[in-house]
Enzyme design. Structure first.
Site, PDB file in Angstrom:
ATOM      1  N   TYR A   1       0.967   1.539  -8.143  1.00 52.39           N
ATOM      2  CA  TYR A   1       0.050   0.938  -7.169  1.00 52.39           C
ATOM      3  C   TYR A   1      -1.335   0.725  -7.798  1.00 52.39           C
ATOM      4  CZ  TYR A   1      -3.271   0.861  -3.245  1.00 52.39           C
ATOM      5  OH  TYR A   1      -4.303   0.550  -2.393  1.00 52.39           O
TER       6      TYR A   1
ATOM      7  N   THR B   1       0.805  -1.233   0.000  1.00 50.13           N
ATOM      8  CA  THR B   1       0.000   0.000   0.000  1.00 50.13           C
ATOM      9  C   THR B   1       0.841   1.289   0.000  1.00 50.13           C
ATOM     10  OG1 THR B   1      -0.159  -0.147   2.414  1.00 50.13           O
ATOM     11  CG2 THR B   1      -1.996  -1.057   1.157  1.00 50.13           C
TER      12      THR B   1
ATOM     13  N   LYS C   1      -3.184  -2.916  -8.544  1.00 51.81           N
ATOM     14  CA  LYS C   1      -4.481  -3.300  -7.963  1.00 51.81           C
ATOM     15  C   LYS C   1      -5.480  -3.635  -9.080  1.00 51.81           C
ATOM     16  CE  LYS C   1      -5.545  -3.084  -4.053  1.00 51.81           C
ATOM     17  NZ  LYS C   1      -5.490  -4.113  -2.963  1.00 51.81           N
TER      18      LYS C   1
HETATM   19  N1  LIG Z   1      -5.300   2.705   2.992  1.00 48.69           N
HETATM   20  C1  LIG Z   1      -6.005   3.240   2.002  1.00 48.69           C
HETATM   21  O1  LIG Z   1      -6.172   4.470   1.905  1.00 48.69           O
HETATM   22  C2  LIG Z   1      -6.661   2.346   0.969  1.00 48.69           C
HETATM   23  C3  LIG Z   1      -7.409   2.952  -0.050  1.00 48.69           C
HETATM   24  C4  LIG Z   1      -8.024   2.128  -0.988  1.00 48.69           C
HETATM   25  C5  LIG Z   1      -7.897   0.769  -0.932  1.00 48.69           C
HETATM   26  N2  LIG Z   1      -7.144   0.215   0.053  1.00 48.69           N
HETATM   27  C6  LIG Z   1      -7.003  -1.244   0.083  1.00 48.69           C
HETATM   28  O2  LIG Z   1      -7.565  -1.710   1.295  1.00 48.69           O
HETATM   29  C7  LIG Z   1      -6.893  -2.907   1.703  1.00 48.69           C
HETATM   30  C8  LIG Z   1      -6.456  -2.778   3.164  1.00 48.69           C
HETATM   31  O3  LIG Z   1      -5.569  -1.668   3.258  1.00 48.69           O
HETATM   32  P1  LIG Z   1      -5.043  -1.088   4.644  1.00 48.69           P
HETATM   33  O4  LIG Z   1      -5.363   0.346   4.667  1.00 48.69           O
HETATM   34  O5  LIG Z   1      -5.481  -1.966   5.769  1.00 48.69           O
HETATM   35  O6  LIG Z   1      -3.474  -1.223   4.390  1.00 48.69           O
HETATM   36  P2  LIG Z   1      -2.316  -1.657   5.388  1.00 48.69           P
HETATM   37  O7  LIG Z   1      -2.563  -1.112   6.740  1.00 48.69           O
HETATM   38  O8  LIG Z   1      -1.055  -1.304   4.663  1.00 48.69           O
HETATM   39  O9  LIG Z   1      -2.483  -3.236   5.439  1.00 48.69           O
HETATM   40  C9  LIG Z   1      -2.040  -4.079   4.428  1.00 48.69           C
HETATM   41  C10 LIG Z   1      -1.505  -5.319   5.077  1.00 48.69           C
HETATM   42  O10 LIG Z   1      -1.060  -6.215   4.062  1.00 48.69           O
HETATM   43  C11 LIG Z   1       0.137  -6.801   4.549  1.00 48.69           C
HETATM   44  N3  LIG Z   1       0.954  -7.346   3.471  1.00 48.69           N
HETATM   45  C12 LIG Z   1       1.841  -6.711   2.673  1.00 48.69           C
HETATM   46  N4  LIG Z   1       2.413  -7.593   1.845  1.00 48.69           N
HETATM   47  C13 LIG Z   1       1.886  -8.810   2.129  1.00 48.69           C
HETATM   48  C14 LIG Z   1       2.089 -10.117   1.633  1.00 48.69           C
HETATM   49  N5  LIG Z   1       2.989 -10.370   0.656  1.00 48.69           N
HETATM   50  N6  LIG Z   1       1.363 -11.140   2.152  1.00 48.69           N
HETATM   51  C15 LIG Z   1       0.492 -10.919   3.149  1.00 48.69           C
HETATM   52  N7  LIG Z   1       0.259  -9.714   3.689  1.00 48.69           N
HETATM   53  C16 LIG Z   1       0.948  -8.665   3.179  1.00 48.69           C
HETATM   54  C17 LIG Z   1       0.842  -5.703   5.286  1.00 48.69           C
HETATM   55  O11 LIG Z   1       1.801  -6.255   6.169  1.00 48.69           O
HETATM   56  P3  LIG Z   1       3.115  -5.395   6.559  1.00 48.69           P
HETATM   57  O12 LIG Z   1       2.597  -4.207   7.314  1.00 48.69           O
HETATM   58  O13 LIG Z   1       3.897  -6.352   7.382  1.00 48.69           O
HETATM   59  O14 LIG Z   1       3.749  -5.008   5.270  1.00 48.69           O
HETATM   60  C18 LIG Z   1      -0.315  -5.026   6.006  1.00 48.69           C
HETATM   61  O15 LIG Z   1      -0.548  -5.605   7.261  1.00 48.69           O
HETATM   62  C19 LIG Z   1      -5.740  -3.095   0.717  1.00 48.69           C
HETATM   63  O16 LIG Z   1      -6.135  -4.017  -0.262  1.00 48.69           O
HETATM   64  C20 LIG Z   1      -5.570  -1.717   0.086  1.00 48.69           C
HETATM   65  O17 LIG Z   1      -5.027  -1.793  -1.218  1.00 48.69           O
HETATM   66  C21 LIG Z   1      -6.535   0.963   1.029  1.00 48.69           C
END
Ligand SMILES: NC(=O)c1ccc[n+]([C@@H]2O[C@H](COP(=O)([O-])OP(=O)(O)OC[C@H]3O[C@@H](n4cnc5c(N)ncnc54)[C@H](OP(=O)(O)O)[C@@H]3O)[C@@H](O)[C@H]2O)c1
Length: 308
Positions: free
Chosen positions: A148, A85, A152
């Site tokens: 990114y 992310t 996605k």
């Molecule tokens: N945050 C936003 O503004 C936003 C906006 C739109 C969509 N999204 C989507 O919403 C979803 C959740 O996002 P979030 O905000 O919760 O992001 P986040 O806090 O960055 O959580 C993503 C998690 O995925 C883990 N991860 C990374 N690489 C991985 C791998 N190879 N295998 C397994 N786990 C892995 C990360 O672990 P580490 O921390 O150890 O790297 C982290 O715990 C994602 O699909 C993101 O693309 C987020």
């Protein structure tokens, strides 16, 4: 009595993951609106059996890990949140970003097919280029501007019509490092902030998103769904509102343009990528609360010491 629905959550250590795992287990989540359940049904005791796996427990780039998880957990539903992310870092780390967001999602789709589970895969408004000039609906053409966003979108394309793809945007949780916390800290320190007022989007409070994901886990509808809090905003408006929630008013937030950011961010972001959620509401599910209300909850719970 029917057995609990078994739910496997990837990326369970992330900001949405933590809120979702707790919500599915009936545990109170900081920043949540206790009254808001999109399908009008609070989670019941023993409704779900939840296995939330962090990156260390299930690396989605490791097919062996995924096969093992499917065999051991035998999920009814998978909520796939794991993602790379770091939007700006991805510009210089495209291989890793694609390995996680594109091929990692492909692996989860294959895992879902092999185990017969329904897949809910979470994606982003950054699949759009922001040039439409109106809120994006689910069937609008994806045209990502960043690595990114492209990774996605590539991940989405591995999903079939039987999978549920959720596009969300500008996610902020009480737990997890995000822009709302940075702004609140600056407000509390008596500092000021500068934020752009030429990028429009939809804010999504992680606790509200978690309850929307529970609705999808129950309904398993398939197809693409836009999910975000109600109303659109600019980053400047978000900053001003967070400041107001912390008692900072005139002079706290200053509006600037994207081309005034110094240093310039590596990734291009859409100018206007707010998500239309009509499909969600037409299905009979309640709209997520207005973003200002959600952010006020988040900031209040954060200052009550709920940040972990
Ligand atoms: N945050 C936003 O503004 C936003 C906006 C739109 C969509 N999204 C989507 O919403 C979803 C959740 O996002 P979030 O905000 O919760 O992001 P986040 O806090 O960055 O959580 C993503 C998690 O995925 C883990 N991860 C990374 N690489 C991985 C791998 N190879 N295998 C397994 N786990 C892995 C990360 O672990 P580490 O921390 O150890 O790297 C982290 O715990 C994602 O699909 C993101 O693309 C987020």
């Amino acid at each position: 009595m029917s057995r609990p629905v078994r739910v496997l959550v990837t990326g369970a250590g992330g900001q949405v993951g933590r809120d979702l795992v707790d919500t599915l287990q009936g545990i109170a989540v900081p920043g949540a609106d206790p009254e808001f359940w999109p399908d009008d049904h609070p989670v019941e005791r023993d409704e779900f059996e939840v296995v939330g796996l962090t990156r260390h427990e299930l690396d989605v780039t490791d097919r062996g890990d995924v096969v093992r998880a499917m065999t051991v957990v035998r999920p009814d539903v998978i909520v796939h949140l794991a993602a790379y992310t770091a939007v700006d870092r991805a510009e210089t780390d495209a291989d890793t970003c694609y390995a996680v967001n594109a091929r990692g999602t492909e692996t989860m789709v294959l895992g879902a097919r092999a185990s017969g589970a329904h897949l809910v895969a979470v994606s982003t408004d950054y699949v759009f280029d922001g040039e439409k000039g109106a809120p994006y609906v689910e069937d609008d053409l994806a045209k990502p501007l960043s690595v990114y966003g492209a990774s996605k979108w590539a991940g989405e394309q591995y999903c079939g019509p039987e999978d549920s793809v959720v596009r969300t945007s500008w996610v902020m949780g009480v737990r997890g490092r995000n822009v709302a916390h940075v702004i609140a800290e600056r407000a509390d320190q008596g500092a000021t902030v500068r934020f752009v007022d030429d990028q429009v989007g939809t804010v999504t409070v992680a606790a509200d998103l978690a309850r929307a994901l529970v609705t999808l886990v129950r309904a398993r509808p398939g197809g693409v769904w836009h999910v975000a809090n109600s109303g659109e905003a600019t980053w400047f408006e978000v900053a001003r509102h967070v400041g107001e929630c912390r008692g900072r008013h005139d002079g706290f937030a200053t509006a600037i343009r994207t081309d005034q950011l110094d240093p310039a961010p590596l990734a291009r972001r859409p100018r206007r990528s707010d998500l239309a959620t009509d499909r969600w509401r037409e299905r009979g599910w309640a709209a997520l609360p207005p973003w200002r209300e959600g952010v006020a909850r988040l900031v209040a719970d954060r200052s009550r010491g709920s940040v972990a």
